[in-house]
Design an enzyme around this catalytic site. Structure first.
Site, PDB file in Angstrom:
ATOM      1  CD  GLU A 100      -2.839   1.423   0.495  1.00 25.43           C
ATOM      2  OE1 GLU A 100      -2.509   1.535  -0.701  1.00 25.43           O
ATOM      3  OE2 GLU A 100      -3.995   1.558   0.886  1.00 25.43           O
ATOM      4  CG  ASP A 101      -0.887   4.909  -1.445  1.00 22.94           C
ATOM      5  OD1 ASP A 101      -1.570   4.349  -0.558  1.00 22.94           O
ATOM      6  OD2 ASP A 101      -1.382   5.735  -2.237  1.00 22.94           O
ATOM      7  CG  ASP A 104      -4.316   9.014   6.945  1.00 20.35           C
ATOM      8  OD1 ASP A 104      -4.055   9.174   8.152  1.00 20.35           O
ATOM      9  OD2 ASP A 104      -4.666   9.949   6.212  1.00 20.35           O
ATOM     10  CE  LYS A 132      -1.039  11.990   6.873  1.00 20.96           C
ATOM     11  NZ  LYS A 132      -2.043  12.259   5.883  1.00 20.96           N
ATOM     12  CG  ASP A 160      -4.572  10.923  -5.972  1.00 21.53           C
ATOM     13  OD1 ASP A 160      -5.636  11.419  -6.398  1.00 21.53           O
ATOM     14  OD2 ASP A 160      -4.558  10.048  -5.077  1.00 21.53           O
ATOM     15  NE  ARG A 166      -3.243   8.482  -9.010  1.00 23.63           N
ATOM     16  CZ  ARG A 166      -3.721   8.015  -7.857  1.00 23.63           C
ATOM     17  NH1 ARG A 166      -2.902   7.536  -6.957  1.00 23.63           N
ATOM     18  NH2 ARG A 166      -5.016   8.035  -7.619  1.00 23.63           N
TER      19      ARG A 166
END
Length: 181
Positions: A100-101, A104, A132, A160, A166
Site C-alpha cells: 500500500e502507498d 492513514d 501515517k 495524489d 502521482r
C-alpha cells in the site's frame, strides 16, 4: 478544491529508492524461499510496488492487484469499503504481502486484511511506503514501513491530490491556504 499555498519535499527520490531496497531485503529475509503473493493496492501504490518487487530476490513471487473504494463525501470516508477490482488468484494457503502507498485511517487495510483472512491466506503482512498516524481509526499493524509520518497531506510517488501529482519522483507535502470565513 482547496488552494495550494506551497509544496514541501518530505522524502526525496534518493531516500525513497534507498528505503525501498532496504525494505525488499527485510521482506526477503522474512519469507526466505517461501512462495509469496504480493498484492498491489491500486492506484497509489503502483510505483512503490513496482520498485519493491523488482528489488526483491524471491523467485517464488506471484503478483496481483486490488482496488478499493470507499464511499463518502469529499475527503471523508463513509467507513464503507468495497472492491472495485479484486485479486485474480486464489490466496488460500498462501503467504500474502499487501503493498500500500500510505496507511492513514487504516479502515481500507482493515477491510482488505479481513477479506483475505476469511479466504484462508496462510499469512498476511502489510508493507506501506508511509505509515501515517494522523487519522488512524483502525488497529492495523504495518509490518514493513518505509517511512513514518505523523501528519500532513502528501503527494508524489503514486500519491495524489484529485488524481494529480502521482508521477512526481519525490514525496511532497501540500500546504493549503487557510479556508476563508
Amino acid at each position: 478544491m482547496n488552494t495550494i499555498k506551497e509544496r514541501r519535499i518530505v522524502f526525496t527520490a534518493g531516500q525513497i529508492a534507498e528505503r525501498v531496497r532496504a525494505m525488499a531485503a527485510e521482506i526477503d529475509a522474512c519469507y526466505g524461499d517461501d512462495p509469496v503473493v504480493a498484492v498491489c493496492v491500486l492506484k497509489g501504490a503502483v510505483f512503490f510496488f513496482t520498485d519493491l518487487v523488482r528489488a526483491m530476490r524471491s523467485e517464488n513471487l506471484e503478483l496481483d492487484f486490488v482496488r478499493l473504494s470507499s464511499y463518502g463525501r469529499g475527503t471523508s470516508s463513509s467507513r464503507h469499503v468495497v472492491f472495485s477490482k479484486d485479486v485474480d488468484c486464489d490466496i488460500a494457503g498462501k503467504h500474502v504481502l499487501i503493498v500500500e502507498d500510505v496507511v492513514d485511517s487504516g479502515l481500507s487495510m482493515q477491510f482488505l486484511m479481513r477479506q483475505f483472512e476469511a479466504r484462508g491466506a496462510r499469512s498476511l503482512r502489510l508493507a506501506a511506503l508511509v505509515d501515517k498516524n494522523e487519522r488512524r481509526e483502525a488497529d492495523v499493524r504495518v509490518d514493513f514501513a518505509g517511512f513514518k509520518l505523523e501528519e500532513g497531506f502528501i503527494i508524489g510517488y503514486g500519491l495524489d491530490y484529485a488524481e494529480k501529482y502521482r508521477a512526481l519522483p519525490d514525496v511532497e507535502e501540500l500546504v493549503f491556504e487557510p479556508a476563508a470565513d
